[in-house]
Design a protein around this motif. Structure first.
Motif, PDB file in Angstrom:
ATOM      1  N   SER A 141     -23.806 -36.433 -66.623  1.00 52.11           N
ATOM      2  CA  SER A 141     -24.871 -37.370 -66.287  1.00 52.11           C
ATOM      3  C   SER A 141     -24.858 -37.686 -64.800  1.00 52.11           C
ATOM      4  O   SER A 141     -25.896 -37.702 -64.130  1.00 52.11           O
ATOM      5  CB  SER A 141     -24.704 -38.647 -67.111  1.00 52.11           C
ATOM      6  OG  SER A 141     -25.676 -39.598 -66.756  1.00 52.11           O
ATOM      7  N   ARG A 142     -23.620 -37.918 -64.285  1.00 49.66           N
ATOM      8  CA  ARG A 142     -23.528 -38.197 -62.849  1.00 49.66           C
ATOM      9  C   ARG A 142     -23.967 -36.989 -62.009  1.00 49.66           C
ATOM     10  O   ARG A 142     -24.698 -37.131 -61.015  1.00 49.66           O
ATOM     11  CB  ARG A 142     -22.080 -38.573 -62.508  1.00 49.66           C
ATOM     12  CG  ARG A 142     -21.867 -38.991 -61.049  1.00 49.66           C
ATOM     13  CD  ARG A 142     -20.420 -39.330 -60.810  1.00 49.66           C
ATOM     14  NE  ARG A 142     -19.579 -38.153 -60.952  1.00 49.66           N
ATOM     15  CZ  ARG A 142     -19.434 -37.227 -60.018  1.00 49.66           C
ATOM     16  NH1 ARG A 142     -20.104 -37.319 -58.873  1.00 49.66           N
ATOM     17  NH2 ARG A 142     -18.634 -36.196 -60.211  1.00 49.66           N
ATOM     18  N   LEU A 143     -23.537 -35.772 -62.435  1.00 51.18           N
ATOM     19  CA  LEU A 143     -23.911 -34.562 -61.695  1.00 51.18           C
ATOM     20  C   LEU A 143     -25.400 -34.293 -61.767  1.00 51.18           C
ATOM     21  O   LEU A 143     -25.998 -33.767 -60.826  1.00 51.18           O
ATOM     22  CB  LEU A 143     -23.128 -33.367 -62.244  1.00 51.18           C
ATOM     23  CG  LEU A 143     -21.632 -33.362 -61.933  1.00 51.18           C
ATOM     24  CD1 LEU A 143     -20.963 -32.184 -62.628  1.00 51.18           C
ATOM     25  CD2 LEU A 143     -21.382 -33.289 -60.434  1.00 51.18           C
ATOM     26  N   GLU A 144     -26.020 -34.616 -62.921  1.00 46.23           N
ATOM     27  CA  GLU A 144     -27.475 -34.435 -63.005  1.00 46.23           C
ATOM     28  C   GLU A 144     -28.187 -35.327 -62.008  1.00 46.23           C
ATOM     29  O   GLU A 144     -29.174 -34.927 -61.380  1.00 46.23           O
ATOM     30  CB  GLU A 144     -27.939 -34.738 -64.427  1.00 46.23           C
ATOM     31  CG  GLU A 144     -27.566 -33.643 -65.432  1.00 46.23           C
ATOM     32  CD  GLU A 144     -27.987 -34.003 -66.841  1.00 46.23           C
ATOM     33  OE1 GLU A 144     -28.413 -35.173 -67.032  1.00 46.23           O
ATOM     34  OE2 GLU A 144     -27.883 -33.140 -67.734  1.00 46.23           O
ATOM     35  N   THR A 145     -27.671 -36.549 -61.863  1.00 42.29           N
ATOM     36  CA  THR A 145     -28.266 -37.442 -60.860  1.00 42.29           C
ATOM     37  C   THR A 145     -28.095 -36.857 -59.457  1.00 42.29           C
ATOM     38  O   THR A 145     -29.041 -36.821 -58.650  1.00 42.29           O
ATOM     39  CB  THR A 145     -27.594 -38.819 -60.946  1.00 42.29           C
ATOM     40  OG1 THR A 145     -27.717 -39.324 -62.275  1.00 42.29           O
ATOM     41  CG2 THR A 145     -28.261 -39.791 -59.978  1.00 42.29           C
ATOM     42  N   GLU A 146     -26.863 -36.373 -59.169  1.00 48.57           N
ATOM     43  CA  GLU A 146     -26.633 -35.756 -57.852  1.00 48.57           C
ATOM     44  C   GLU A 146     -27.467 -34.501 -57.678  1.00 48.57           C
ATOM     45  O   GLU A 146     -27.963 -34.208 -56.589  1.00 48.57           O
ATOM     46  CB  GLU A 146     -25.156 -35.426 -57.696  1.00 48.57           C
ATOM     47  CG  GLU A 146     -24.266 -36.648 -57.614  1.00 48.57           C
ATOM     48  CD  GLU A 146     -22.808 -36.264 -57.417  1.00 48.57           C
ATOM     49  OE1 GLU A 146     -22.535 -35.047 -57.361  1.00 48.57           O
ATOM     50  OE2 GLU A 146     -21.957 -37.178 -57.312  1.00 48.57           O
ATOM     51  N   LEU A 147     -27.643 -33.729 -58.791  1.00 48.55           N
ATOM     52  CA  LEU A 147     -28.452 -32.507 -58.707  1.00 48.55           C
ATOM     53  C   LEU A 147     -29.885 -32.824 -58.364  1.00 48.55           C
ATOM     54  O   LEU A 147     -30.519 -32.115 -57.574  1.00 48.55           O
ATOM     55  CB  LEU A 147     -28.376 -31.762 -60.045  1.00 48.55           C
ATOM     56  CG  LEU A 147     -29.192 -30.470 -60.144  1.00 48.55           C
ATOM     57  CD1 LEU A 147     -28.710 -29.468 -59.101  1.00 48.55           C
ATOM     58  CD2 LEU A 147     -29.088 -29.878 -61.532  1.00 48.55           C
ATOM     59  N   GLU A 148     -30.400 -33.895 -58.937  1.00 55.27           N
ATOM     60  CA  GLU A 148     -31.772 -34.287 -58.620  1.00 55.27           C
ATOM     61  C   GLU A 148     -31.892 -34.629 -57.143  1.00 55.27           C
ATOM     62  O   GLU A 148     -32.850 -34.239 -56.464  1.00 55.27           O
ATOM     63  CB  GLU A 148     -32.173 -35.490 -59.486  1.00 55.27           C
ATOM     64  CG  GLU A 148     -33.629 -35.882 -59.374  1.00 55.27           C
ATOM     65  CD  GLU A 148     -34.560 -34.781 -59.859  1.00 55.27           C
ATOM     66  OE1 GLU A 148     -35.692 -34.723 -59.365  1.00 55.27           O
ATOM     67  OE2 GLU A 148     -34.151 -33.985 -60.724  1.00 55.27           O
ATOM     68  N   GLN A 149     -30.857 -35.343 -56.652  1.00 59.05           N
ATOM     69  CA  GLN A 149     -30.873 -35.651 -55.222  1.00 59.05           C
ATOM     70  C   GLN A 149     -30.759 -34.383 -54.386  1.00 59.05           C
ATOM     71  O   GLN A 149     -31.419 -34.229 -53.365  1.00 59.05           O
ATOM     72  CB  GLN A 149     -29.720 -36.602 -54.901  1.00 59.05           C
ATOM     73  CG  GLN A 149     -29.840 -37.969 -55.584  1.00 59.05           C
ATOM     74  CD  GLN A 149     -28.629 -38.837 -55.348  1.00 59.05           C
ATOM     75  OE1 GLN A 149     -27.648 -38.401 -54.739  1.00 59.05           O
ATOM     76  NE2 GLN A 149     -28.682 -40.082 -55.833  1.00 59.05           N
ATOM     77  N   MET A 150     -29.891 -33.456 -54.846  1.00 60.65           N
ATOM     78  CA  MET A 150     -29.729 -32.194 -54.107  1.00 60.65           C
ATOM     79  C   MET A 150     -30.998 -31.358 -54.140  1.00 60.65           C
ATOM     80  O   MET A 150     -31.324 -30.645 -53.196  1.00 60.65           O
ATOM     81  CB  MET A 150     -28.566 -31.402 -54.703  1.00 60.65           C
ATOM     82  CG  MET A 150     -27.195 -32.000 -54.410  1.00 60.65           C
ATOM     83  SD  MET A 150     -26.824 -32.017 -52.657  1.00 60.65           S
ATOM     84  CE  MET A 150     -26.695 -30.267 -52.345  1.00 60.65           C
ATOM     85  N   ARG A 151     -31.719 -31.421 -55.257  1.00 57.61           N
ATOM     86  CA  ARG A 151     -32.973 -30.664 -55.320  1.00 57.61           C
ATOM     87  C   ARG A 151     -33.969 -31.167 -54.277  1.00 57.61           C
ATOM     88  O   ARG A 151     -34.655 -30.383 -53.622  1.00 57.61           O
ATOM     89  CB  ARG A 151     -33.572 -30.790 -56.713  1.00 57.61           C
ATOM     90  CG  ARG A 151     -32.881 -29.902 -57.753  1.00 57.61           C
ATOM     91  CD  ARG A 151     -33.466 -30.130 -59.118  1.00 57.61           C
ATOM     92  NE  ARG A 151     -32.816 -29.261 -60.115  1.00 57.61           N
ATOM     93  CZ  ARG A 151     -32.995 -29.374 -61.417  1.00 57.61           C
ATOM     94  NH1 ARG A 151     -33.812 -30.312 -61.906  1.00 57.61           N
ATOM     95  NH2 ARG A 151     -32.374 -28.559 -62.256  1.00 57.61           N
TER      96      ARG A 151
END
Length: 423
Positions: A141-151
């Motif tokens: 869940s935390r990585l998905e949030t970071e992934l969205e930011q990275m996208r």
């Protein structure tokens, strides 16, 4: 009479199963019982019959049939013996198979014990994995949030990468043009070197001509002195030998003739000297043009070498490019500090010019060190964010910092407009 057939099924040792052949004996035994049962009956009825020959004939036929049945039974007995042997062998095989199965059973029991222990371990691992799964779900869940930011950051990076790619293509095209110009200038330089060789040859010829002219001038000067001496002698002779006028006039005429010849030769030499002077002037003009063209070519070559690194045939070394970049970075930092809160068009233009100059110097450093590329810092960038954009890992920022130590004294002080070498 039916004959038993072998079954095609095989046992565990690979030998064929064979069914007992007792079923094939039932018709034969029943027939024997019937025949044996009827013999006394015929004997009891023989007395009232009319002809003993008929009874004898019938008995003979029955005996023949019995003989045939006996032979058949003997064959069946032989076959049964063979079948018995086969069954005994099969029994031995089954005993072996039983022993093998018992051993296999013992092995399976051991394996069952180990599997039960493994099952207990797997159950413990399952509980551990369940706990780990919960942790991974939280991490996911935390990585998905970071992934969205990275996208979101990747979209900006892709736009920037496209811009950098376009700039890189433009630089490569400029580099190809510069190489073509360098080759053309090299060929022109070779032509000028040939012309220089011709000029050197003409210079030698000019030196020889000047030597000849000097000799002619020396000879003319000697003739002039001789003429002066002759004139002086003529005047002295005129004063001293007035009476000998005829002889003196003859000598004067002779000397005049000689003087005419000498003057004609002097005029001829002066004409040759004028031609040589004109040729010298032409050669000097050609030499001046050659010198000017050579200087222009050397200037152009120096400019081209100043835009290329040493491995590419230029004169720019990595140390020189780093020194230039250091000086330009200091100037840029000073201008940025001076421009804070000031609306000055000229100052903004100076900042853009020095940013472009720093970009060119850093690009030369990257080419000299065979680095991956360069990156122009934008507002909001940090060296860790640049590392994450370029390498996908913000922890690789030390590589970027070490490659730009000639610009940066502190990794946290990266100004917008700086161009960084990306190793």
């Amino acid at each position: 009479m039916s004959t038993p057939t072998a079954n095609v099924q095989t046992n565990r040792n690979g030998r064929p199963h064979r069914q007992p052949r007792l079923a094939g004996l039932w018709p034969t035994l029943s027939t024997c019982a019937l025949l044996c049962g009827t013999a006394p009956l015929f004997a009891d009825e023989a007395a009232p019959t009319a002809s003993d020959e008929d009874n004898t004939s019938a008995t003979s036929e029955r005996l023949d049939r019995l003989e045939e049945e006996k032979a058949s039974l003997e064959e069946e007995q032989a076959e049964l013996e063979d079948e018995k042997t086969s069954l005994e062998e099969e029994k031995a095989d089954l005993e072996d198979e039983k022993t093998s199965l018992e051993e296999e059973k013992a092995n399976l029991e051991d394996e069952k014990t180990s599997l039960e222990a493994a099952h207990a371990r797997l159950k413990a691992d399952k509980d551990s994995l369940k706990t780990e799964r919960d942790q991974l779900e939280q991490e996911t869940s935390r990585l998905e949030t970071e992934l969205e930011q990275m996208r979101e950051s990747t979209e900006e990076t892709e736009d920037q990468a496209a811009s950098l790619q376009a700039k890189l293509e433009a630089v490569e095209a400029e580099r190809a043009d510069l190489r073509a110009q360098l080759e053309a200038l090299t060929r022109k330089h070779a032509d000028l070197e040939d012309q220089a060789a011709q000029v050197a040859l003409l210079r030698r010829q000019l030196d020889e001509s000047q030597t000849a002219v000097e000799r002619a001038e020396a000879r003319a000067e000697a003739l002039r002195e001789e003429i002066e001496q002759l004139k002086q002698q003529r005047e002295d002779a005129a004063r001293k030998h007035t009476a000998q006028l005829t002889a003196s006039e003859l000598r004067v005429r002779e000397h005049k003739d000689r003087l005419g010849d000498v003057e004609a030769r002097i005029q001829h030499l002066e004409q040759q000297l004028a031609e040589r002077d004109a040729q010298i002037e032409r050669l000097q003009a050609a030499e001046e043009r050659h010198v000017q063209a050579t200087q222009q070519l050397e200037t152009q070559l120096a400019e081209l070498r100043g835009r290329l690194t040493a491995p590419e045939g230029g004169s720019v070394t990595a140390e020189q490019a780093r020194a230039d970049a250091r000086q330009q970075a200091e100037t840029l930092a000073r201008l940025i500090r001076a421009g804070k809160g000031v609306d000055n068009t000229q100052l903004r233009q100076q900042i853009r010019d020095i940013e472009n100059a720093l970009h060119r110097s850093q690009y030369l450093v990257a080419r000299a060190e065979d680095a991956r590329t360069v990156y122009r810092v934008r507002p909001g960038d940090s060296i860790g964010r640049i590392s994450a954009i370029v390498y996908g890992d913000g922890g690789e920022w030390e590589q970027i910092f070490e490659a730009n130590r000639h610009l940066l004294d502190n990794p946290d002080q990266v100004l917008p407009g700086f161009t960084l070498v990306i190793p």
